[in-house]
Design a protein around this motif. Structure first.
Motif, PDB file in Angstrom:
ATOM      1  N   ARG A  84     -16.536  27.728  -9.435  1.00  0.00           N
ATOM      2  CA  ARG A  84     -17.245  26.838  -8.496  1.00  0.00           C
ATOM      3  C   ARG A  84     -17.929  27.653  -7.400  1.00  0.00           C
ATOM      4  O   ARG A  84     -19.065  27.375  -7.015  1.00  0.00           O
TER       5      ARG A  84
ATOM      6  N   TYR B 140     -18.903  30.845  -7.566  1.00  0.00           N
ATOM      7  CA  TYR B 140     -20.051  31.555  -8.143  1.00  0.00           C
ATOM      8  C   TYR B 140     -21.259  30.635  -8.273  1.00  0.00           C
ATOM      9  O   TYR B 140     -22.388  31.037  -8.012  1.00  0.00           O
ATOM     10  N   GLU B 141     -21.026  29.406  -8.655  1.00  0.00           N
ATOM     11  CA  GLU B 141     -22.130  28.445  -8.771  1.00  0.00           C
ATOM     12  C   GLU B 141     -22.685  28.100  -7.393  1.00  0.00           C
ATOM     13  O   GLU B 141     -23.900  28.074  -7.189  1.00  0.00           O
ATOM     14  N   ARG B 142     -21.795  27.867  -6.443  1.00  0.00           N
ATOM     15  CA  ARG B 142     -22.215  27.469  -5.097  1.00  0.00           C
ATOM     16  C   ARG B 142     -23.088  28.535  -4.422  1.00  0.00           C
ATOM     17  O   ARG B 142     -24.050  28.212  -3.736  1.00  0.00           O
TER      18      ARG B 142
ATOM     19  N   ILE C 159     -24.189  31.947 -10.555  1.00  0.00           N
ATOM     20  CA  ILE C 159     -24.376  31.259 -11.830  1.00  0.00           C
ATOM     21  C   ILE C 159     -25.393  30.148 -11.563  1.00  0.00           C
ATOM     22  O   ILE C 159     -25.224  29.387 -10.610  1.00  0.00           O
TER      23      ILE C 159
ATOM     24  N   THR D  91     -27.146  26.648 -11.585  1.00  0.00           N
ATOM     25  CA  THR D  91     -26.489  25.344 -11.507  1.00  0.00           C
ATOM     26  C   THR D  91     -26.120  24.828 -12.889  1.00  0.00           C
ATOM     27  O   THR D  91     -26.946  24.799 -13.795  1.00  0.00           O
ATOM     28  N   VAL D  92     -24.869  24.456 -13.028  1.00  0.00           N
ATOM     29  CA  VAL D  92     -24.338  23.964 -14.305  1.00  0.00           C
ATOM     30  C   VAL D  92     -24.608  22.464 -14.397  1.00  0.00           C
ATOM     31  O   VAL D  92     -24.399  21.729 -13.430  1.00  0.00           O
TER      32      VAL D  92
ATOM     33  N   ARG E 168     -18.572  19.177 -14.779  1.00  0.00           N
ATOM     34  CA  ARG E 168     -19.407  20.301 -15.205  1.00  0.00           C
ATOM     35  C   ARG E 168     -19.345  20.446 -16.725  1.00  0.00           C
ATOM     36  O   ARG E 168     -18.279  20.393 -17.321  1.00  0.00           O
TER      37      ARG E 168
ATOM     38  N   TYR F  63     -20.570  23.211 -19.211  1.00  0.00           N
ATOM     39  CA  TYR F  63     -21.117  24.550 -19.402  1.00  0.00           C
ATOM     40  C   TYR F  63     -21.731  24.692 -20.792  1.00  0.00           C
ATOM     41  O   TYR F  63     -21.106  24.360 -21.797  1.00  0.00           O
TER      42      TYR F  63
ATOM     43  N   ASP G 182     -24.884  29.130 -19.909  1.00  0.00           N
ATOM     44  CA  ASP G 182     -24.045  29.215 -18.711  1.00  0.00           C
ATOM     45  C   ASP G 182     -22.909  30.216 -18.927  1.00  0.00           C
ATOM     46  O   ASP G 182     -22.602  31.028 -18.042  1.00  0.00           O
TER      47      ASP G 182
END
Length: 128
Positions: A18, A20-22, A26, A28-29, A37, A39, A43
């Motif tokens: 989360r 890493y995405e924020r 990564i 946006t998933v 989410r 993936y 992703d």
């Protein structure tokens, strides 16, 4: 693939994924209709890439820059390549430093082996 599945597959916590995405490591998933989410293989390739780069010691800031450049498209290919070349150079320097440290540790351990092993041999002989 759910975040739980990706977490297990790459041995990363769900919180790390989360995070890493924020922060943009990564892209946006996508999410299911219920907000979970979902993936994709793409992703997962990003997760694998980021994990590999982090294990190698690349800074988060550099990786964010790389992902940002990637998302800007083919006009950034040269910049991405230069960024990776620079990070490769840093990694090679770090590896050389680590080799020197390993050699020094081996030397120290060898010195202790010469001190400890004869004493241990004497103790074993005295017990017999």
């Amino acid at each position: 693939m759910t975040i739980k599945d990706v977490s297990k597959k790459f041995d990363l916590s769900q919180d790390t994924l989360r995070y890493y995405e924020r922060i943009g490591l990564i892209p946006t998933v996508n999410r299911s209709k219920s907000g979970i989410r979902d993936y994709t293989e793409e992703d997962c390739r990003w997760v694998e890439f980021i994990k590999c780069m982090r294990i190698s010691g690349l800074p988060i800031e550099v990786l964010i820059e790389y992902v940002t450049l990637f998302q800007q498209g083919d006009t950034t290919v040269k910049a991405r390549k230069e960024l990776l070349i620079e990070q490769r150079r840093h990694l090679k320097e770090k590896m050389e430093d680590m080799k020197k440290t390993l050699a020094r540790l081996d030397h120290k351990i060898e010195g202790y082996e010469q001190i400890v092993t004869p004493k241990e041999s004497k103790l074993k002989k005295n017990k017999k």
